[in-house]
Design a protein around this motif. Structure first.
Motif, PDB file in Angstrom:
ATOM      1  N   GLY A 157       0.799  -1.214   0.000  1.00 36.08           N
ATOM      2  CA  GLY A 157       0.000   0.000   0.000  1.00 36.08           C
ATOM      3  C   GLY A 157       0.829   1.259   0.000  1.00 36.08           C
ATOM      4  N   ASN A 158       0.138   2.367   0.212  1.00 35.02           N
ATOM      5  CA  ASN A 158       0.762   3.684   0.199  1.00 35.02           C
ATOM      6  C   ASN A 158       0.485   4.390   1.518  1.00 35.02           C
ATOM      7  N   LEU A 159       1.490   5.112   1.983  1.00 32.17           N
ATOM      8  CA  LEU A 159       1.379   5.865   3.221  1.00 32.17           C
ATOM      9  C   LEU A 159       1.865   7.283   2.984  1.00 32.17           C
ATOM     10  N   ARG A 160       1.003   8.269   3.264  1.00 32.43           N
ATOM     11  CA  ARG A 160       1.401   9.678   3.158  1.00 32.43           C
ATOM     12  C   ARG A 160       1.181  10.308   4.521  1.00 32.43           C
ATOM     13  N   ILE A 161       2.264  10.765   5.140  1.00 32.96           N
ATOM     14  CA  ILE A 161       2.157  11.246   6.517  1.00 32.96           C
ATOM     15  C   ILE A 161       2.872  12.582   6.735  1.00 32.96           C
ATOM     16  N   SER A 162       2.339  13.346   7.682  1.00 32.00           N
ATOM     17  CA  SER A 162       2.940  14.627   8.054  1.00 32.00           C
ATOM     18  C   SER A 162       3.561  14.554   9.446  1.00 32.00           C
ATOM     19  N   ALA A 163       3.636  13.330   9.992  1.00 31.74           N
ATOM     20  CA  ALA A 163       4.268  13.096  11.294  1.00 31.74           C
ATOM     21  C   ALA A 163       4.805  11.675  11.301  1.00 31.74           C
ATOM     22  N   LEU A 164       5.846  11.434  12.095  1.00 30.82           N
ATOM     23  CA  LEU A 164       6.424  10.102  12.178  1.00 30.82           C
ATOM     24  C   LEU A 164       5.577   9.265  13.128  1.00 30.82           C
ATOM     25  N   ILE A 165       4.625   8.546  12.571  1.00 37.32           N
ATOM     26  CA  ILE A 165       3.672   7.817  13.407  1.00 37.32           C
ATOM     27  C   ILE A 165       4.336   6.672  14.163  1.00 37.32           C
ATOM     28  N   SER A 166       5.447   6.159  13.654  1.00 33.41           N
ATOM     29  CA  SER A 166       6.143   5.071  14.347  1.00 33.41           C
ATOM     30  C   SER A 166       6.748   5.545  15.662  1.00 33.41           C
ATOM     31  N   GLU A 167       7.000   6.837  15.765  1.00 30.17           N
ATOM     32  CA  GLU A 167       7.607   7.390  16.977  1.00 30.17           C
ATOM     33  C   GLU A 167       6.567   7.883  17.968  1.00 30.17           C
ATOM     34  N   GLY A 168       5.294   7.811  17.580  1.00 27.79           N
ATOM     35  CA  GLY A 168       4.224   8.252  18.460  1.00 27.79           C
ATOM     36  C   GLY A 168       3.787   9.667  18.130  1.00 27.79           C
ATOM     37  N   VAL A 169       2.484   9.886  18.149  1.00 22.53           N
ATOM     38  CA  VAL A 169       1.922  11.200  17.830  1.00 22.53           C
ATOM     39  C   VAL A 169       0.916  11.601  18.905  1.00 22.53           C
ATOM     40  N   ILE A 203      -3.663   6.605   4.355  1.00 23.90           N
ATOM     41  CA  ILE A 203      -3.097   5.285   4.103  1.00 23.90           C
ATOM     42  C   ILE A 203      -4.017   4.520   3.159  1.00 23.90           C
ATOM     43  N   ALA A 204      -3.425   3.754   2.279  1.00 20.05           N
ATOM     44  CA  ALA A 204      -4.168   2.871   1.378  1.00 20.05           C
ATOM     45  C   ALA A 204      -3.573   1.477   1.509  1.00 20.05           C
ATOM     46  N   ILE A 205      -4.413   0.526   1.869  1.00 19.40           N
ATOM     47  CA  ILE A 205      -3.986  -0.868   2.020  1.00 19.40           C
ATOM     48  C   ILE A 205      -4.575  -1.665   0.862  1.00 19.40           C
ATOM     49  N   LYS A 206      -3.718  -2.365   0.129  1.00 21.16           N
ATOM     50  CA  LYS A 206      -4.167  -3.061  -1.080  1.00 21.16           C
ATOM     51  C   LYS A 206      -3.860  -4.557  -1.019  1.00 21.16           C
ATOM     52  N   ALA A 212      -1.171 -14.435  -9.009  1.00 25.33           N
ATOM     53  CA  ALA A 212      -1.104 -15.070 -10.324  1.00 25.33           C
ATOM     54  C   ALA A 212      -1.333 -14.094 -11.468  1.00 25.33           C
ATOM     55  N   THR A 213      -2.234 -13.136 -11.258  1.00 27.73           N
ATOM     56  CA  THR A 213      -2.557 -12.190 -12.330  1.00 27.73           C
ATOM     57  C   THR A 213      -1.999 -10.791 -12.099  1.00 27.73           C
ATOM     58  N   GLY A 214      -1.656 -10.497 -10.838  1.00 26.55           N
ATOM     59  CA  GLY A 214      -1.182  -9.156 -10.493  1.00 26.55           C
ATOM     60  C   GLY A 214      -2.298  -8.144 -10.337  1.00 26.55           C
ATOM     61  N   LYS A 215      -3.550  -8.581 -10.430  1.00 28.21           N
ATOM     62  CA  LYS A 215      -4.684  -7.659 -10.380  1.00 28.21           C
ATOM     63  C   LYS A 215      -5.023  -7.237  -8.957  1.00 28.21           C
ATOM     64  N   LEU A 216      -5.385  -5.967  -8.817  1.00 33.70           N
ATOM     65  CA  LEU A 216      -5.861  -5.450  -7.542  1.00 33.70           C
ATOM     66  C   LEU A 216      -7.253  -6.017  -7.282  1.00 33.70           C
ATOM     67  N   ILE A 217      -7.437  -6.646  -6.101  1.00 31.71           N
ATOM     68  CA  ILE A 217      -8.742  -7.254  -5.821  1.00 31.71           C
ATOM     69  C   ILE A 217      -9.429  -6.651  -4.593  1.00 31.71           C
ATOM     70  N   TRP A 218      -8.688  -5.875  -3.793  1.00 31.95           N
ATOM     71  CA  TRP A 218      -9.297  -5.228  -2.622  1.00 31.95           C
ATOM     72  C   TRP A 218      -8.436  -4.032  -2.230  1.00 31.95           C
ATOM     73  N   LYS A 219      -9.090  -2.963  -1.796  1.00 32.70           N
ATOM     74  CA  LYS A 219      -8.358  -1.767  -1.398  1.00 32.70           C
ATOM     75  C   LYS A 219      -9.125  -1.028  -0.309  1.00 32.70           C
ATOM     76  N   TYR A 220      -8.398  -0.557   0.665  1.00 29.92           N
ATOM     77  CA  TYR A 220      -8.990   0.184   1.772  1.00 29.92           C
ATOM     78  C   TYR A 220      -8.206   1.471   1.980  1.00 29.92           C
ATOM     79  N   GLU A 221      -8.880   2.603   1.922  1.00 32.66           N
ATOM     80  CA  GLU A 221      -8.240   3.899   2.115  1.00 32.66           C
ATOM     81  C   GLU A 221      -8.859   4.611   3.311  1.00 32.66           C
ATOM     82  N   ASN A 222      -8.021   5.284   4.080  1.00 30.21           N
ATOM     83  CA  ASN A 222      -8.538   6.026   5.220  1.00 30.21           C
ATOM     84  C   ASN A 222      -7.590   7.153   5.582  1.00 30.21           C
TER      85      ASN A 222
END
Length: 211
Positions: free
Chosen positions: A132-144, A163-166, A171-181
């Motif tokens: 997936g993809n993660l776009r952040i304005s704070a280092l969430i791993s360090e705590g916010v 964040i987008a989780i895919k 076998a086909t490489g096709k996207l079959i599920w995606k969750y964005e929040n």
């Protein structure tokens, strides 16, 4: 007073529109029917932190990589915890094994994006890929900060990114599920808490979750 009221309504409507989005392919059932094992990859990360504008390219790359692997580990933690309580139709490859196999094949976080989903699934010996993809304005791993006030809501500073989780068929490489929040102060104080909060919201829609 009227102007303030209209701004308030606009922000509320904008926030509602920015909430979770879930997509499932019409071909999901057909493509996933034989899935047994999925691999979780480190996430493609974009840092939008103004305080870090003076970082060297190497320092910035190191921070991006840290956040990418933090999400990978948090997702594994979430799925393993859920698997004890839920009957998933798939299992998840240990991320340490995933990363070790990638490294043995010369695949690093820096060049991961040049490989197709089909190639990665074949190399890892799995039926599907979670990334997936993660776009952040704070280092969430360090705590916010999870403190929340009205002015943060009005100014939009309550958001830390998106964040987008895919899930893709190997076998086909096709996207079959995606969750964005959107990641907000209410999402949690660190990566593990944020992922758990968000995935709980998508739990009923996670396609491998046998209710």
């Amino acid at each position: 007073m009227k102007t303030f009221f209209y701004v308030f309504i606009f922000v509320i409507s904008t926030t509602v529109c920015a909430q979770k989005t879930i997509y499932q392919s019409a071909t999901f059932e057909n493509l996933s029917k034989d899935h047994k094992v999925l691999a979780i990859l480190p996430f493609d990360t974009l840092l939008e932190i103004t305080d870090f504008d003076d970082l060297t390219p190497e320092e910035s790359a190191s921070l991006k990589e840290k956040e990418a692997y933090a999400v990978q580990n948090a997702l594994e933690t979430y799925f393993l915890k859920r698997k004890k309580r839920k009957n998933f139709s798939v299992s998840f490859q240990n991320v340490k094994n995933t990363n070790a196999i990638l490294e043995k094949n010369g695949i690093t976080y820096e060049n991961l994006d040049i490989y197709t989903t089909k190639e990665l699934a074949e190399i890892l010996g799995v039926d599907g890929i979670i990334n997936g993809n993660l776009r952040i304005s704070a280092l969430i791993s360090e705590g916010v900060s999870t403190s929340y006030d009205f002015m943060s809501f009005i100014t939009g500073k309550s958001d830390y990114g998106k964040i987008a989780i895919k899930v893709s068929d190997g076998a086909t490489g096709k996207l079959i599920w995606k969750y964005e929040n959107t990641i907000t102060r209410k999402s949690g104080k660190n990566t593990i808490a944020i992922i758990e909060t968000m995935m709980k919201k998508a739990a009923r829609k996670f396609p491998y979750d046998r209710h």
